[in-house]
Design an enzyme around this catalytic site. Sequence first.
Site, PDB file in Angstrom:
ATOM      1  N   HIS A  50     -10.551  -3.180   4.756  1.00 31.58           N
ATOM      2  CA  HIS A  50     -10.312  -2.665   6.114  1.00 31.58           C
ATOM      3  C   HIS A  50     -11.064  -1.363   6.380  1.00 31.58           C
ATOM      4  O   HIS A  50     -11.040  -0.878   7.511  1.00 31.58           O
ATOM      5  CB  HIS A  50      -8.814  -2.457   6.289  1.00 31.58           C
ATOM      6  CG  HIS A  50      -8.296  -1.393   5.354  1.00 31.58           C
ATOM      7  ND1 HIS A  50      -8.256  -1.582   3.973  1.00 31.58           N
ATOM      8  CD2 HIS A  50      -7.859  -0.146   5.578  1.00 31.58           C
ATOM      9  CE1 HIS A  50      -7.804  -0.485   3.409  1.00 31.58           C
ATOM     10  NE2 HIS A  50      -7.556   0.409   4.354  1.00 31.58           N
ATOM     11  N   ASP A  51     -11.681  -0.771   5.372  1.00 29.06           N
ATOM     12  CA  ASP A  51     -12.443   0.471   5.569  1.00 29.06           C
ATOM     13  C   ASP A  51     -13.937   0.208   5.594  1.00 29.06           C
ATOM     14  O   ASP A  51     -14.734   1.154   5.614  1.00 29.06           O
ATOM     15  CB  ASP A  51     -12.164   1.457   4.423  1.00 29.06           C
ATOM     16  CG  ASP A  51     -10.744   1.969   4.454  1.00 29.06           C
ATOM     17  OD1 ASP A  51     -10.145   1.997   5.541  1.00 29.06           O
ATOM     18  OD2 ASP A  51     -10.234   2.337   3.386  1.00 29.06           O
ATOM     19  N   ASP A  56      -3.041   4.666  -2.270  1.00 30.06           N
ATOM     20  CA  ASP A  56      -4.064   5.214  -1.386  1.00 30.06           C
ATOM     21  C   ASP A  56      -4.508   6.610  -1.833  1.00 30.06           C
ATOM     22  O   ASP A  56      -3.671   7.479  -2.098  1.00 30.06           O
ATOM     23  CB  ASP A  56      -3.449   5.304   0.025  1.00 30.06           C
ATOM     24  CG  ASP A  56      -4.452   5.728   1.070  1.00 30.06           C
ATOM     25  OD1 ASP A  56      -5.296   4.905   1.454  1.00 30.06           O
ATOM     26  OD2 ASP A  56      -4.397   6.900   1.494  1.00 30.06           O
ATOM     27  N   GLU A  78      -6.664   3.421  -5.507  1.00 30.11           N
ATOM     28  CA  GLU A  78      -7.840   3.587  -4.666  1.00 30.11           C
ATOM     29  C   GLU A  78      -8.455   4.877  -5.188  1.00 30.11           C
ATOM     30  O   GLU A  78      -7.804   5.917  -5.189  1.00 30.11           O
ATOM     31  CB  GLU A  78      -7.473   3.718  -3.191  1.00 30.11           C
ATOM     32  CG  GLU A  78      -8.716   3.607  -2.322  1.00 30.11           C
ATOM     33  CD  GLU A  78      -8.710   4.452  -1.063  1.00 30.11           C
ATOM     34  OE1 GLU A  78      -9.539   4.206  -0.189  1.00 30.11           O
ATOM     35  OE2 GLU A  78      -7.892   5.383  -0.943  1.00 30.11           O
ATOM     36  N   ASP A  81       0.875  -1.153   0.000  1.00 30.57           N
ATOM     37  CA  ASP A  81       0.000   0.000   0.000  1.00 30.57           C
ATOM     38  C   ASP A  81       0.922   1.215   0.000  1.00 30.57           C
ATOM     39  O   ASP A  81       1.933   1.217   0.706  1.00 30.57           O
ATOM     40  CB  ASP A  81      -0.784  -0.020   1.316  1.00 30.57           C
ATOM     41  CG  ASP A  81      -2.197   0.448   1.158  1.00 30.57           C
ATOM     42  OD1 ASP A  81      -2.361   1.544   0.611  1.00 30.57           O
ATOM     43  OD2 ASP A  81      -3.117  -0.249   1.610  1.00 30.57           O
TER      44      ASP A  81
HETATM   45  C1  NOJ Z   1      -7.899   5.034   2.484  1.00 33.97           C
HETATM   46  C2  NOJ Z   1      -7.436   3.943   3.397  1.00 33.97           C
HETATM   47  O1  NOJ Z   1      -7.885   2.712   2.914  1.00 33.97           O
HETATM   48  C3  NOJ Z   1      -7.964   4.287   4.762  1.00 33.97           C
HETATM   49  O2  NOJ Z   1      -7.801   3.214   5.679  1.00 33.97           O
HETATM   50  C4  NOJ Z   1      -7.296   5.541   5.230  1.00 33.97           C
HETATM   51  O3  NOJ Z   1      -7.860   5.931   6.469  1.00 33.97           O
HETATM   52  C5  NOJ Z   1      -7.454   6.688   4.229  1.00 33.97           C
HETATM   53  N1  NOJ Z   1      -7.273   6.270   2.870  1.00 33.97           N
HETATM   54  C6  NOJ Z   1      -6.464   7.781   4.514  1.00 33.97           C
HETATM   55  O4  NOJ Z   1      -5.172   7.366   4.152  1.00 33.97           O
END
Ligand code: NOJ
Length: 565
Positions: free
Chosen positions: A335-336, A201, A260, A99
């Site tokens: 994970h989000d 990210d 992302e 990542d």
């Molecule tokens: C996306 C990530 O997947 C997330 O976990 C993170 O909090 C935010 N971007 C900020 O980096």
Amino acid sequence: MRMNTWWKEAVIYQVYPRSFKDSNGDGIGDLRGIISKLDHIASLGVDIVWINPVYASPDRDNGYDISDYRAVQPGMGTMEDLRLLIRKVHKKGMKIIMDMVINHTSDDHIWFREACSSRDNPFYSYYHWWPVEKGEPPHRCGFFDPAGKGWHYNEATRSWYLHYFSEHQPDLNWENPEVREQLYDILRYWLDMGIDGFRLDAITFISKDTRWPYVTAMILKDRYYGDWGHYYATGPRIHEYLKEMYEKVWRHYDAVTIAEAPGITADEANLFVDPRRKELNMVCHFEGIMAGYIPGEFKKMAPGGYSLKELKKIYTDWDGALSSRGWGTIYLGNHDQPRMISHWGQDDDKYRDLSTKMLFTFLLTMRATPFIYNGDEIGMVNIRFQHIDDYQDIETLQVYQRIKDAGGDVGAFMKDQQLAGRDNGRTPFQWNDRANAGFTRGKPWLKVHPNYCRINVAEQQDDPSSVLNFVRYLVGLRKSIPALVYGKYELLLPDHPHIYAYYRRTDGDCCMVLLNFTSREVVCPPEFSIPVGGEIVVNNYAGVRERERHWCLLPFQGLVCRIKK
Ligand code: NOJ
Ligand code: CA
């Protein structure tokens, strides 16, 4: 003409290192833990392992706040451990991607510590600032800010700095060519070490309109779907930066680049991934994962949940957008997000396994590179914390504070978080029925789901009817039928409220996928008949119920029928 490539044919397994396996008893998952569980990952038949950030970080946002891009977080292990992990993954015939968080750094990064010491410091221009002489800065949203603000005042420089996430995650100033060169150098450093690519990210946010226009609530609503993410993804130089990054980095490696991509719509996807444009390989969009949330609210599910019709439209539009150029990804959890099963299926004892298997049938038969999130392969479910003290996630804690300070309904927020909170997807991985699910011999950093005695790898390992073995089978099937990777996707029954059905076709081969997304028994419409000579290659039930040559789909039934010409 579309080219075939390894990353289009791959299945990706996402490891959330903090929660996967702890090797030294400190309660936090680590690199040696991952190494010890590579057999499990390989047993799924996946091709690429993606690990969330393991770089040095004060861990305000679990590694998404990097303080040293070339160092490993001591709690995760050492650089030697990471090299060993890379070697071992490769030895098992898989690839590994990391990542990379280059929209922002940690406020503890040396660049920022220097930058915020004085306006004359050479690193000041590594970040975005608004000097006090100009009055208040135009509002920007800080997603993880207790006040929702995206600017934070710094006394030493008498200026505000920009942070799209928390105040501990200042946004880098990509306008500065030196910043870009530094970042490209970091990417090359890891690629040279043997990393096979990156998940980038928040990469859609890197370019800012530094004229800093006023973005009122009205403008946001009219032009950006009322969502700051859409505004942030429209920076004027985004494609210039991505092209430059391609020229300076990606062009020289056989690496996969996955954006992302918050804030972009299907129409915009090819701007990022059309190979002729030489930018990135694949995008992870948010439209599918956000279906069912009330627009403009913070992760609040609509009372009736998501609409399957809407979901079908989203995935069909995305498939259409990338049908001849570019390539997509598909994920139902990460994970989000809350747990896939709790969000899209039904996680009670009656339907958990069935709905998990049905969702995996969807995930692994679409035309896009699928991501399996660790834990979903055994059917892990939301933990649904009752108390705010159980949460560790900066997003939950900050938004809770924001609502509390404004005198809002924290009770309602807590209920919403039981469905949508990110910590639901971050509870420790359930390996077996021993203490702490075999995740750690210490005290886990986040509570283990109490159902671990029943839902765990050891329980499912040798059970031919388990979710785990179903997933292994599906991954193998996807790899053995090219139509499931490259075949054309054709939606059937677009308006049906309960069934998601589609063909995946190549010239000589066709798979018909039939998925019942509900807990009711549904008869397929009369115009929809059982194909003659078809072979059922996937079924999460022992048999198929028919009524006068029409299929009747049982609750959460998922079927794939292969029709060879
Ligand atoms: C996306 C990530 O997947 C997330 O976990 C993170 O909090 C935010 N971007 C900020 O980096
Ligand atoms: Ca550890």
